[in-house]
Design a protein around this motif. Structure first.
Motif, PDB file in Angstrom:
ATOM      1  N   PRO A  45      76.139  55.528 -20.423  1.00  0.00           N
ATOM      2  CA  PRO A  45      77.486  55.327 -19.890  1.00  0.00           C
ATOM      3  C   PRO A  45      77.646  56.013 -18.535  1.00  0.00           C
ATOM      4  O   PRO A  45      76.946  56.988 -18.216  1.00  0.00           O
ATOM      5  CB  PRO A  45      78.395  55.982 -20.943  1.00  0.00           C
ATOM      6  CG  PRO A  45      77.559  56.070 -22.173  1.00  0.00           C
ATOM      7  CD  PRO A  45      76.150  56.229 -21.713  1.00  0.00           C
TER       8      PRO A  45
ATOM      9  N   GLY B 256      82.715  58.097 -17.939  1.00  0.00           N
ATOM     10  CA  GLY B 256      83.088  57.589 -19.249  1.00  0.00           C
ATOM     11  C   GLY B 256      82.695  56.143 -19.436  1.00  0.00           C
ATOM     12  O   GLY B 256      82.487  55.391 -18.479  1.00  0.00           O
ATOM     13  N   MET B 257      82.591  55.723 -20.694  1.00  0.00           N
ATOM     14  CA  MET B 257      82.165  54.376 -21.038  1.00  0.00           C
ATOM     15  C   MET B 257      83.121  53.329 -20.489  1.00  0.00           C
ATOM     16  O   MET B 257      82.706  52.217 -20.127  1.00  0.00           O
ATOM     17  CB  MET B 257      82.072  54.251 -22.560  1.00  0.00           C
ATOM     18  CG  MET B 257      81.468  52.953 -23.049  1.00  0.00           C
ATOM     19  SD  MET B 257      79.705  52.846 -22.631  1.00  0.00           S
ATOM     20  CE  MET B 257      79.312  51.252 -23.354  1.00  0.00           C
ATOM     21  N   GLU B 258      84.414  53.653 -20.399  1.00  0.00           N
ATOM     22  CA  GLU B 258      85.370  52.677 -19.906  1.00  0.00           C
ATOM     23  C   GLU B 258      85.159  52.363 -18.427  1.00  0.00           C
ATOM     24  O   GLU B 258      85.637  51.338 -17.923  1.00  0.00           O
ATOM     25  CB  GLU B 258      86.803  53.188 -20.135  1.00  0.00           C
ATOM     26  CG  GLU B 258      87.186  54.405 -19.325  1.00  0.00           C
ATOM     27  CD  GLU B 258      86.679  55.715 -19.913  1.00  0.00           C
ATOM     28  OE1 GLU B 258      86.912  56.780 -19.314  1.00  0.00           O
ATOM     29  OE2 GLU B 258      86.038  55.641 -20.987  1.00  0.00           O
ATOM     30  N   THR B 259      84.442  53.222 -17.718  1.00  0.00           N
ATOM     31  CA  THR B 259      84.169  52.990 -16.291  1.00  0.00           C
ATOM     32  C   THR B 259      82.999  52.038 -16.089  1.00  0.00           C
ATOM     33  O   THR B 259      82.963  51.288 -15.114  1.00  0.00           O
ATOM     34  CB  THR B 259      83.892  54.332 -15.593  1.00  0.00           C
ATOM     35  OG1 THR B 259      85.001  55.206 -15.781  1.00  0.00           O
ATOM     36  CG2 THR B 259      83.678  54.138 -14.095  1.00  0.00           C
TER      37      THR B 259
ATOM     38  N   HIS C 288      84.293  46.198 -24.340  1.00  0.00           N
ATOM     39  CA  HIS C 288      85.256  47.199 -23.911  1.00  0.00           C
ATOM     40  C   HIS C 288      84.887  47.835 -22.585  1.00  0.00           C
ATOM     41  O   HIS C 288      85.528  48.778 -22.143  1.00  0.00           O
ATOM     42  CB  HIS C 288      85.390  48.289 -24.973  1.00  0.00           C
ATOM     43  CG  HIS C 288      84.110  48.982 -25.274  1.00  0.00           C
ATOM     44  ND1 HIS C 288      83.187  48.485 -26.158  1.00  0.00           N
ATOM     45  CD2 HIS C 288      83.578  50.130 -24.794  1.00  0.00           C
ATOM     46  CE1 HIS C 288      82.156  49.302 -26.236  1.00  0.00           C
ATOM     47  NE2 HIS C 288      82.364  50.298 -25.413  1.00  0.00           N
ATOM     48  N   ALA C 289      83.805  47.342 -21.932  1.00  0.00           N
ATOM     49  CA  ALA C 289      83.412  47.923 -20.656  1.00  0.00           C
ATOM     50  C   ALA C 289      84.431  47.590 -19.570  1.00  0.00           C
ATOM     51  O   ALA C 289      85.253  46.693 -19.708  1.00  0.00           O
ATOM     52  CB  ALA C 289      82.030  47.418 -20.251  1.00  0.00           C
ATOM     53  N   HIS C 290      84.326  48.294 -18.481  1.00  0.00           N
ATOM     54  CA  HIS C 290      85.278  48.149 -17.383  1.00  0.00           C
ATOM     55  C   HIS C 290      85.267  46.721 -16.844  1.00  0.00           C
ATOM     56  O   HIS C 290      84.216  46.142 -16.612  1.00  0.00           O
ATOM     57  CB  HIS C 290      84.883  49.124 -16.262  1.00  0.00           C
ATOM     58  CG  HIS C 290      85.726  49.002 -15.043  1.00  0.00           C
ATOM     59  ND1 HIS C 290      87.069  49.262 -15.032  1.00  0.00           N
ATOM     60  CD2 HIS C 290      85.396  48.642 -13.785  1.00  0.00           C
ATOM     61  CE1 HIS C 290      87.538  49.091 -13.825  1.00  0.00           C
ATOM     62  NE2 HIS C 290      86.553  48.711 -13.038  1.00  0.00           N
ATOM     63  N   ARG C 291      86.443  46.168 -16.618  1.00  0.00           N
ATOM     64  CA  ARG C 291      86.570  44.815 -16.095  1.00  0.00           C
ATOM     65  C   ARG C 291      87.053  44.887 -14.653  1.00  0.00           C
ATOM     66  O   ARG C 291      88.184  45.312 -14.374  1.00  0.00           O
ATOM     67  CB  ARG C 291      87.548  44.000 -16.944  1.00  0.00           C
ATOM     68  CG  ARG C 291      87.058  43.807 -18.376  1.00  0.00           C
ATOM     69  CD  ARG C 291      88.028  42.979 -19.185  1.00  0.00           C
ATOM     70  NE  ARG C 291      87.537  42.786 -20.543  1.00  0.00           N
ATOM     71  CZ  ARG C 291      88.192  42.085 -21.472  1.00  0.00           C
ATOM     72  NH1 ARG C 291      89.353  41.536 -21.179  1.00  0.00           N
ATOM     73  NH2 ARG C 291      87.694  41.956 -22.682  1.00  0.00           N
TER      74      ARG C 291
END
Length: 259
Positions: free
Chosen positions: A192, A196-199, A229-232
């Protein structure tokens, strides 16, 4: 073959792990910070300077490989702990390329009592870990993969989920987040983003083509879709869109991709 050994007790002399082989005209390759070196002098076709150098110890990060002069057999030794390979027979100014042995430093002051840390700073416990893999002809990619697999073993777990209507979310035979199309390029790290994973995700790949060769052709690396759920990012397309990263990687180079 995996080897794990512990020394219980302090020592002040210089000690080595020694592996001996029945090889004629051996060739030794060692990896240091991603670079794979042939342990011979430049005038003999190797990677070490002909003058103004010392050769009694060389750094071994992930692995050392010793192969027979016939090019048909050898052994890769994955090195998980020991920091260097040394030759106890060779003086400082001589690179030993004839003895079919590998000596891995367990501890000691290799430059004499005036330099280094005396008596291992009083430590009483020392751990060495190796893994040995016999092979046919030497291949840098196979040697590095073996070392990475030994030193960073996979951790697996069951992944479940379903789509609307109860259909499985993933195909039954295979599903990959990342694939690499060139045989001389291997995956060094997949993790990741540090924010963070969301980035997003970060992948690092390495070209193991020998130094002196031309850069690899394009289309080495293909990255499949990130997880849902990854960054879009609107500039990068929908989250499920397949991404293809194309680049030219020079010999023994590392490249990093983020998405």
């Amino acid at each position: 073959m995996d080897v794990a050994n512990e020394i219980h007790g302090n020592f002040s002399d210089t000690r080595y792990w020694t592996f001996s082989f029945a090889f004629r005209d051996p060739s030794v390759h060692t990896e240091e910070v991603g670079a794979i070196n042939l342990n011979k002098l430049r005038r003999d076709g190797g990677d070490y300077a002909d003058t103004h150098a010392r050769y009694d110890h060389v750094t071994v990060n992930h692995f050392a490989d010793i192969s027979d002069g016939s090019g048909r057999k050898g052994v890769t030794i994955s090195n998980r702990i020991s920091p260097s390979r040394g030759s106890v027979e060779a003086p400082v100014g001589t690179l030993d390329t004839a003895t079919p042995q590998l000596h891995f430093l367990a501890g000691g002051q290799v430059d004499g009592p005036a330099l280094g840390i005396p008596a291992q700073h009083g430590n009483q416990r020392f751990l060495q870990r190796f893994a040995l893999r016999p092979h046919g002809g030497y291949q840098a990619v196979a040697a590095m993969k073996f070392a990475l697999e030994h030193q960073n073993p996979l951790v697996t777990g069951r992944v479940t989920g379903s789509q609307a209507g109860g259909q499985p979310a993933y195909p039954a035979d295979a599903h990959a987040l990342l694939t690499i199309s060139h045989p001389n390029v291997l995956l060094w790290a997949l993790k990741p983003h540090h924010d963070g994973m969301e980035t997003g995700l970060v992948a690092r790949v390495e070209s193991l083509r020998p130094a002196g060769h031309n850069p690899l052709p394009r289309r080495e690396t293909v990255l499949d879709p990130p997880p849902p759920h990854a960054h879009r990012d609107p500039d990068r397309g929908p989250a499920g869109e397949r991404r293809v990263f194309e680049t030219v990687i020079g010999p023994q180079r590392l490249e990093t991709f983020g998405w």
